[in-house]
Motif scaffolding. Sequence first.
Motif, PDB file in Angstrom:
ATOM      1  N   LEU A 317      -4.631   4.497   4.392  1.00 21.16           N
ATOM      2  CA  LEU A 317      -5.141   5.762   4.319  1.00 21.16           C
ATOM      3  C   LEU A 317      -4.874   6.460   2.935  1.00 21.16           C
ATOM      4  O   LEU A 317      -5.506   7.321   2.753  1.00 21.16           O
ATOM      5  CB  LEU A 317      -4.511   6.709   5.717  1.00 21.16           C
ATOM      6  CG  LEU A 317      -4.713   6.290   7.030  1.00 21.16           C
ATOM      7  CD1 LEU A 317      -3.932   7.149   7.984  1.00 21.16           C
ATOM      8  CD2 LEU A 317      -6.173   6.556   7.288  1.00 21.16           C
ATOM      9  N   ASP A 318      -3.870   5.777   2.333  1.00 20.04           N
ATOM     10  CA  ASP A 318      -3.387   6.449   1.064  1.00 20.04           C
ATOM     11  C   ASP A 318      -2.873   5.132   0.026  1.00 20.04           C
ATOM     12  O   ASP A 318      -1.865   5.201  -0.290  1.00 20.04           O
ATOM     13  CB  ASP A 318      -2.281   7.535   1.181  1.00 20.04           C
ATOM     14  CG  ASP A 318      -2.049   8.149  -0.190  1.00 20.04           C
ATOM     15  OD1 ASP A 318      -2.887   8.168  -1.025  1.00 20.04           O
ATOM     16  OD2 ASP A 318      -1.047   8.584  -0.225  1.00 20.04           O
ATOM     17  N   PRO A 319      -3.948   4.313  -0.149  1.00 17.16           N
ATOM     18  CA  PRO A 319      -3.528   3.059  -0.960  1.00 17.16           C
ATOM     19  C   PRO A 319      -3.012   3.349  -2.275  1.00 17.16           C
ATOM     20  O   PRO A 319      -3.433   4.595  -3.028  1.00 17.16           O
ATOM     21  CB  PRO A 319      -4.580   2.324  -0.940  1.00 17.16           C
ATOM     22  CG  PRO A 319      -5.891   3.284  -1.034  1.00 17.16           C
ATOM     23  CD  PRO A 319      -5.365   4.114  -0.052  1.00 17.16           C
ATOM     24  N   PRO A 320      -2.271   2.650  -3.193  1.00 16.08           N
ATOM     25  CA  PRO A 320      -2.004   3.047  -4.368  1.00 16.08           C
ATOM     26  C   PRO A 320      -2.948   2.765  -5.287  1.00 16.08           C
ATOM     27  O   PRO A 320      -4.009   2.359  -4.989  1.00 16.08           O
ATOM     28  CB  PRO A 320      -0.823   1.920  -4.727  1.00 16.08           C
ATOM     29  CG  PRO A 320      -0.470   1.297  -3.170  1.00 16.08           C
ATOM     30  CD  PRO A 320      -1.492   1.670  -2.326  1.00 16.08           C
ATOM     31  N   SER A 321      -2.947   3.589  -6.474  1.00 18.10           N
ATOM     32  CA  SER A 321      -3.836   3.584  -7.471  1.00 18.10           C
ATOM     33  C   SER A 321      -3.824   2.351  -8.208  1.00 18.10           C
ATOM     34  O   SER A 321      -2.882   1.392  -8.180  1.00 18.10           O
ATOM     35  CB  SER A 321      -3.775   4.689  -8.216  1.00 18.10           C
ATOM     36  OG  SER A 321      -2.329   4.544  -9.095  1.00 18.10           O
ATOM     37  N   GLY A 322      -4.830   1.850  -9.106  1.00 11.26           N
ATOM     38  CA  GLY A 322      -4.869   0.688  -9.745  1.00 11.26           C
ATOM     39  C   GLY A 322      -4.864  -0.439  -8.889  1.00 11.26           C
ATOM     40  O   GLY A 322      -5.406  -0.773  -7.634  1.00 11.26           O
ATOM     41  N   CYS A 323      -3.771  -1.413  -9.023  1.00 10.13           N
ATOM     42  CA  CYS A 323      -3.441  -2.510  -8.430  1.00 10.13           C
ATOM     43  C   CYS A 323      -2.630  -2.175  -7.083  1.00 10.13           C
ATOM     44  O   CYS A 323      -1.909  -1.352  -7.103  1.00 10.13           O
ATOM     45  CB  CYS A 323      -2.629  -3.670  -9.114  1.00 10.13           C
ATOM     46  SG  CYS A 323      -2.317  -5.013  -8.247  1.00 10.13           S
TER      47      CYS A 323
END
Length: 361
Positions: A317-323
């Motif tokens: 639902l709220d994945p980290p930015s970038g990798c």
Amino acid sequence: MKTDDKRGTPLPGAAPGAAPGADPDTPLLSVRGLRVRYRNAGRPFEAVAGLDLTVHAGETLGLVGESGCGKSTVARAVARIEDDVSGAIVFDGQDVTRARGRALKPYRRRVGMVFQDPIASLNPRRTVRDIIATPLTLAGKGDPAEVRARVGELAELVGLHPSMLERRPHEMSGGQCQRVSIARALACLPELLLCDEVVSALDVSIQAQVLNLLMDIRERQRLAMLFISHDLAVVRQLSDRVAVMYLGMLCEDAPVDELFGRPAHPYTRALLASVPGGAGPGAEPEPGSAGAGSGPAGVASADVAHRLLSGDLPSPLDPPSGCRFRTRCPLAQARCAAEVPQPVEVRPGHRVACHFPLVAA
């Protein structure tokens, strides 16, 4: 042509695999930029976020990753069970991503799926004979006598005694039910079999029987498989190539011996190091090997090999930015938060989506 030989010869009407003269380099299944969306309390999120995979005729691709990374969703999308799908699912040169209704019937006859729960996936009110016969009946594969004969052939193929055909799922063991599921998936002679954690709920002895069955069927019918599992030992035994997923995205894709011997993504390295009983295969590269390079800031790859995963898998639902792996990665740098890593080929046939792959310079 029927034969009593247990290996190497196809069953009557068995899928022939690639057509004569077909380009062996052209994949049977090509998945490009696959995205699968769900909604949670009205909020949309992506369970699969831009995945690329290929499976060639007669090849087994293992798909691994932690629970919740989207492995089963990939299989359901390829089977065209999921609705909110974008990207491209190309099978034998035809894009089936947006096919609906009757347009999907030819595709579904060529692709079978074995679900994770061997009992819940079977109709409890139907006999085993009816369950196996249903795909044949729906596809119009012969008259009742021919369907009955074909059901008997399939039962023999998966090792079910004829007396079991009159039973219902609750009267059978988990291993027997999984055999029924495999027979049903093979009823219409598919060219691709999607196996979603097919042995995870079975006893070890039954696991071995089912795995041997799948390997035997693959050899006899030149069947391609997408084999999903979290058991690395099983994947290594059954697969020709392995793809590693993390939070809906591809981390690494390589031939099985290459991936287990020289893993290049920190997440793959951590998975192998997490195998019970010590460091997993390929977790510690030999000095001077291609896997013994250094990451950023002088962090040695061999040190990374012994750093087991810490923390929980982030929420889709709220994945980290970038990798997406950066919040658990010992090599994470500022670039990892700013840029999504794209898969690059670090060795022939070996793709890695990482800004700092663990390979020698």
